[in-house]
Design an enzyme around this catalytic site. Structure first.
Site, PDB file in Angstrom:
ATOM      1  N   HIS A  38       1.746  -2.369  -2.280  1.00 34.56           N
ATOM      2  CA  HIS A  38       1.785  -0.914  -2.339  1.00 34.56           C
ATOM      3  C   HIS A  38       2.281  -0.344  -1.016  1.00 34.56           C
ATOM      4  CE1 HIS A  38      -0.390   3.127  -2.397  1.00 34.56           C
ATOM      5  NE2 HIS A  38       0.400   3.180  -3.453  1.00 34.56           N
ATOM      6  N   GLU A  65       6.939  -2.278  -2.956  1.00 28.79           N
ATOM      7  CA  GLU A  65       7.165  -0.946  -3.515  1.00 28.79           C
ATOM      8  C   GLU A  65       7.767  -0.005  -2.481  1.00 28.79           C
ATOM      9  OE1 GLU A  65       4.681   2.750  -5.508  1.00 28.79           O
ATOM     10  OE2 GLU A  65       3.972   1.739  -3.692  1.00 28.79           O
ATOM     11  N   ASP A  67       8.771   3.694  -2.154  1.00 26.64           N
ATOM     12  CA  ASP A  67       8.886   5.059  -2.679  1.00 26.64           C
ATOM     13  C   ASP A  67      10.183   5.651  -2.135  1.00 26.64           C
ATOM     14  OD1 ASP A  67       6.399   4.927  -3.932  1.00 26.64           O
ATOM     15  OD2 ASP A  67       5.346   5.687  -2.166  1.00 26.64           O
ATOM     16  N   HIS A  80       6.772   7.840   1.382  1.00 29.27           N
ATOM     17  CA  HIS A  80       5.834   8.146   0.299  1.00 29.27           C
ATOM     18  C   HIS A  80       6.069   9.523  -0.293  1.00 29.27           C
ATOM     19  CE1 HIS A  80       2.356   8.431  -2.168  1.00 29.27           C
ATOM     20  NE2 HIS A  80       1.743   9.287  -1.410  1.00 29.27           N
TER      21      HIS A  80
END
Length: 382
Positions: A38, A65, A67, A80
């Protein structure tokens, strides 16, 4: 939500979920649960940095991940949020003081520095910082903000070096917001993935979004797997999901006046619709296994179960699992869930401060993937 047995042929009580020997429900494919780092190794290093992604890969992550937000000159970078102050040192940069402004993000007035007001060259002048104040701040100011191209280059290099496939799970952040700026994410993402040679269903890519319209569009533009994220505002004292703006609905629903909520996406009808354009449903983990507060003395206040004078996750107890995993699998959808964090104050009392117990409970429910800030803990518990 409907309560279900963990196994279709054998009723397993909730405490059995916490036992290492408990039988596990299968994932949709029968393969082991995918561990997604994450925002990288965000429990240890500032999020969305090449250094954080590399550490997560070293810890055994199957996917990382990034973003995605868009710069003024149209480049996809890993942050993020389009707001930069929470994860970079932009507020300390006097040369960018005048860039602070107020914009509506998902209908909410937000004052910050926005990535869309900075060129890539300017973004590269910034340095990342740890977003959570209770985590190690010693690496703040050391790492740059990477582009998606740089993340892909890292992942390909690490995959080759380690002899195993590592994937990326890019999330398109606030697509309606970006489109309104004239900086839509979707075609830019397709272009980058096409350049990388990752356009097929079996490519090591899962594209995520909390909105629906952009996933439906992407479904017509590229064949990689798509994941419908499902948000919620909070969990109430009884373990029920709280539906409050801006977390109650996908924002594209708000724009067109669709009254359905995120909870509606998890009904059987909602899951059937999601299956028409996506491969994965990715709800916040309390939709799958929630917790509630306890008030044994009936004084109207939650009990401080561990006696530390603070009410947090450690003072909640698990409820029965919902039917979300079973229903999604019946609809042909994989289930990914988020976010797993190892700090004791972020673990329900049943887990007794042991993050491995939480992972094992969700693995036993047959989730197909999960997002963790602490990749090493997720991999060790699997």
């Amino acid at each position: 939500m409907k309560h279900i047995a963990i196994l279709s042929t054998l009723a397993v009580s909730l405490p059995a979920l916490l036992e290492p020997v408990a039988a596990q429900e299968k994932t949709l494919t029968g393969e082991r649960t995918t561990v997604v780092a994450h925002r990288g190794a965000s429990g240890y290093l500032p999020e969305h940095t090449l250094e954080g992604y590399k550490l997560a890969i070293e810890m055994g992550a199957d996917f990382v991940e990034p973003d995605l937000v868009v710069t003024k000159d149209g480049v996809l970078v890993a942050r993020h949020e389009p707001m930069l102050s929470g994860t970079t040192d932009v507020a300390e940069r006097q040369e960018f003081a005048s860039r602070k402004t107020t914009r509506k993000v998902d209908g909410v007035d937000t004052t910050d520095w926005f990535a869309g007001d900075f060129t890539l060259a300017e973004i590269k002048q910034l340095r990342a910082k740890q977003a959570m104040a209770d985590r190690d701040q010693s690496k703040n100011g050391q790492f740059q903000i990477p582009t998606l191209d740089e993340v892909i280059d890292l992942v390909k290099k690490e995959s080759a070096a380690r002899g195993r496939t590592i994937g990326i799970a890019p999330e398109t952040k606030h697509p309606t917001f970006h489109a309104a700026l004239g900086l839509p994410i979707e075609d830019r993402l397709v272009a980058v993935l096409t350049k990388a040679g990752w356009t097929a269903k079996d490519s090591p890519v899962v594209i995520q979004s909390f909105e629906t319209a952009n996933l439906k569009y992407l479904n017509t533009r590229i064949d990689v797997r798509l994941a419908q994220l499902v948000d919620g505002a909070d969990v109430d004292k009884d373990g029920r999901m709280v539906m409050e703006t801006p977390y109650a609905q996908p924002y594209d629903f708000v724009v067109i006046g669709d009254k359905r909520t995120n909870q509606d996406l998890l009904t059987r009808e909602g899951l059937a619709e999601v299956k028409t354009y996506a491969d994965i449903i990715a709800p916040w983990k309390p939709y799958i296994l929630a917790s509630r507060q306890v008030d044994r003395n009936n004084d109207g206040k939650p009990d401080d179960l561990n006696g530390d004078g603070t009410i947090d996750e450690r003072d909640r107890v698990l409820t029965e699992p919902s039917s979300v995993v079973r229903d999604a699998h019946a609809a042909g959808l994989q289930v990914f869930t988020w976010t797993f964090r190892s700090e004791p104050k972020r673990l329900t009392s049943d887990f007794k401060g042991d993050p491995a117990a939480e992972y094992k409970a969700f693995y036993a429910l047959g989730v197909d993937g999960l997002f963790s800030d602490f990749t090493d803990h997720a991999v060790k518990a699997r």
